[in-house]
Design an enzyme around this catalytic site. Structure first.
Site, PDB file in Angstrom:
ATOM      1  N   HIS A 193       0.807  -1.220   0.000  1.00 27.63           N
ATOM      2  CA  HIS A 193       0.000   0.000   0.000  1.00 27.63           C
ATOM      3  C   HIS A 193       0.843   1.275   0.000  1.00 27.63           C
ATOM      4  O   HIS A 193       0.299   2.380  -0.055  1.00 27.63           O
ATOM      5  CB  HIS A 193      -1.014  -0.004   1.154  1.00 27.63           C
ATOM      6  CG  HIS A 193      -0.448   0.262   2.503  1.00 27.63           C
ATOM      7  ND1 HIS A 193      -0.060  -0.730   3.378  1.00 27.63           N
ATOM      8  CD2 HIS A 193      -0.219   1.427   3.152  1.00 27.63           C
ATOM      9  CE1 HIS A 193       0.372  -0.188   4.497  1.00 27.63           C
ATOM     10  NE2 HIS A 193       0.284   1.115   4.387  1.00 27.63           N
ATOM     11  N   ASP A 250       0.061  -7.746   1.898  1.00 27.92           N
ATOM     12  CA  ASP A 250       0.494  -6.342   1.888  1.00 27.92           C
ATOM     13  C   ASP A 250       2.020  -6.317   1.836  1.00 27.92           C
ATOM     14  O   ASP A 250       2.696  -5.994   2.809  1.00 27.92           O
ATOM     15  CB  ASP A 250      -0.039  -5.602   3.117  1.00 27.92           C
ATOM     16  CG  ASP A 250       0.189  -4.098   3.024  1.00 27.92           C
ATOM     17  OD1 ASP A 250       0.550  -3.618   1.926  1.00 27.92           O
ATOM     18  OD2 ASP A 250       0.022  -3.413   4.048  1.00 27.92           O
ATOM     19  N   SER A 302       4.546   3.092   7.526  1.00 26.51           N
ATOM     20  CA  SER A 302       4.229   1.915   6.720  1.00 26.51           C
ATOM     21  C   SER A 302       5.426   1.455   5.900  1.00 26.51           C
ATOM     22  O   SER A 302       6.201   2.261   5.383  1.00 26.51           O
ATOM     23  CB  SER A 302       3.080   2.222   5.761  1.00 26.51           C
ATOM     24  OG  SER A 302       1.848   2.121   6.408  1.00 26.51           O
TER      25      SER A 302
END
EC number: 3.4.21.-
Length: 260
Positions: A67, A112, A206
């Site tokens: 992402h 992910d 992230s």
């Protein structure tokens, strides 16, 4: 003024299960300049926006979260202070990006993960060195290191000039299930945090590494927007479960599929 504050709090609660789109290290301190030679800063080439972090796993490849992806990515290596870069900082752009089937085919609990091939290899230096992939999975109770240039507040986006680091614990998967009922019975993720709260990754972190007992084990993926909240740990993509996929892609087998 009271109404504005109430509305702001309601907005925060609505976002409490949102993905850490670009994820801070809450409750941490500035990282030692020599402890994150593998840490990569990711940017969108078009906008210049900071997208999160990644981990250099060999001179030509970076591992991060799916992402964090943008169409064209700039990657900076050997970075500590953004304002005053190290003299050995190196910059590359993405040549190829690899996902589990599709860059859109990931969820909070599965796939992910993204491998980025650089346009040319980076060279090892005083502040740049790859981090090895794990040879075995981590154990619950392990002390894990988190790091990144993410926001220092869960109520406003305050991105620091330097990366922050903190120690958290590898928890039972059931601890994340208790916090997030939508999680399936099993997933290829790790649950990590401090159940009492106070330390966590957050917006801007992230894609960064989860390093347990000195070994690269996880990729910061998602969690509660109320970063560091009591009994709301973070979820990290489990690197060990994706070893075959990672190594096959690097070896040139781009038809390999991710584990189910």
């Amino acid at each position: 003024m009271v109404l504005i504050r109430v509305l702001a709090n309601l907005l925060i609660l609505q976002l409490s299960y949102a993905q850490k789109s670009s994820e801070l290290v809450i409750g941490g301190d500035e990282c030692n300049i020599n402890e994150h030679r593998f840490l990569v800063a990711l940017y969108d080439v078009s906008s210049g926006d900071f997208r999160g972090s990644g981990t250099l796993i060999n001179p030509e490849w970076v591992l991060t979260a799916a992402h964090c992806e943008t169409e064209e990515m700039k990657l900076q290596f050997g970075l500590h202070s953004k304002r005053v870069p190290n003299k050995d900082k190196q910059t590359r752009v993405s040549k190829e990006k690899f996902f589990c089937e599709s860059n859109k085919n990931y969820t909070k609990w599965n796939k992910d993960i993204m491998l980025i091939k650089l346009n040319r290899p980076v060279k090892n230096s005083a502040h740049i060195e790859p981090l090895s992939l794990p040879s075995s999975p981590p154990s619950v109770g392990s002390v894990c290191r988190i790091m990144g240039w993410g926001t220092l507040s869960d109520t406003e986006m305050i991105l620091p000039d330097v990366p922050h680091c903190a120690n958290i614990n590898l928890l039972n998967y059931s601890d994340c299930q208790a916090a997030y009922p939508e999680l399936p019975a099993k997933s290829r993720t790790l649950c990590a945090g401090i159940l009492e709260g106070g330390k966590d990754t957050c917006s801007g972190d992230s894609g960064g590494p989860l390093i347990c007992n000195g070994t690269f084990q996880g990729i910061a993926s998602w969690g509660s927007t109320l970063c560091g909240y009591v009994r709301e740990p973070g979820s990290y993509t489990k690197v060990f479960d994706h070893l075959d996929w990672i190594q096959s892609i690097i070896a040139g087998n781009t038809n390999v599929t991710c584990p189910l």
